[in-house]
Design a protein around this motif. Structure first.
Motif: not given
Length: 110
Positions: A21-33, A35-47
């Motif tokens: 499923e996850c086959d595109e490599f990106v550096p950890p500092c990529t803005p898209d990544l 943003q994705f991690l931040e949104v997921n963190k917010e969802i987990e915090n809400l849960a």
């Protein structure tokens, strides 16, 4: 990091290792990544926050059972814990008095 994007190009999944499923490599500092991690963190915090209130009620009930059975007494608890318990009991009594809350569940607060 390896990511999966949707049709719009947004990151929808991430993995430390390359997967089918996850086959595109990106550096950890990529803005898209990031943003994705931040949104997921917010969802987990809400849960976590949602379960916190239910868990507080469980702890209250456990403390009451321990006191009822004489395992601990109210004065065994630290002063801040005593205050918090008294505040919650007082609030619960006021809410129950007006009929906004059942005695067994805080989920019905209006």
């Amino acid at each position: 990091m390896y990511i999966k994007r949707n049709e719009s190009g947004q990151v929808i999944q991430a993995s430390i290792e390359k997967t089918e499923e996850c086959d595109e490599f990106v550096p950890p500092c990529t803005p898209d990544l990031q943003q994705f991690l931040e949104v997921n963190k917010e969802i987990e915090n809400l849960a976590i926050s949602r379960t916190d209130m239910a868990f507080v009620r469980v702890l209250e009930d456990v403390i009451n059972v321990l006191m009822d059975k004489g395992v601990i007494s109210f004065t065994d608890l630290p002063e801040p814990a005593q205050q918090k318990l008294l505040e919650r009991q007082s609030l619960r009594q006021r809410i129950n008095h007006v009929g906004l809350l059942s005695d067994s569940d805080d989920a019905g607060i209006i």
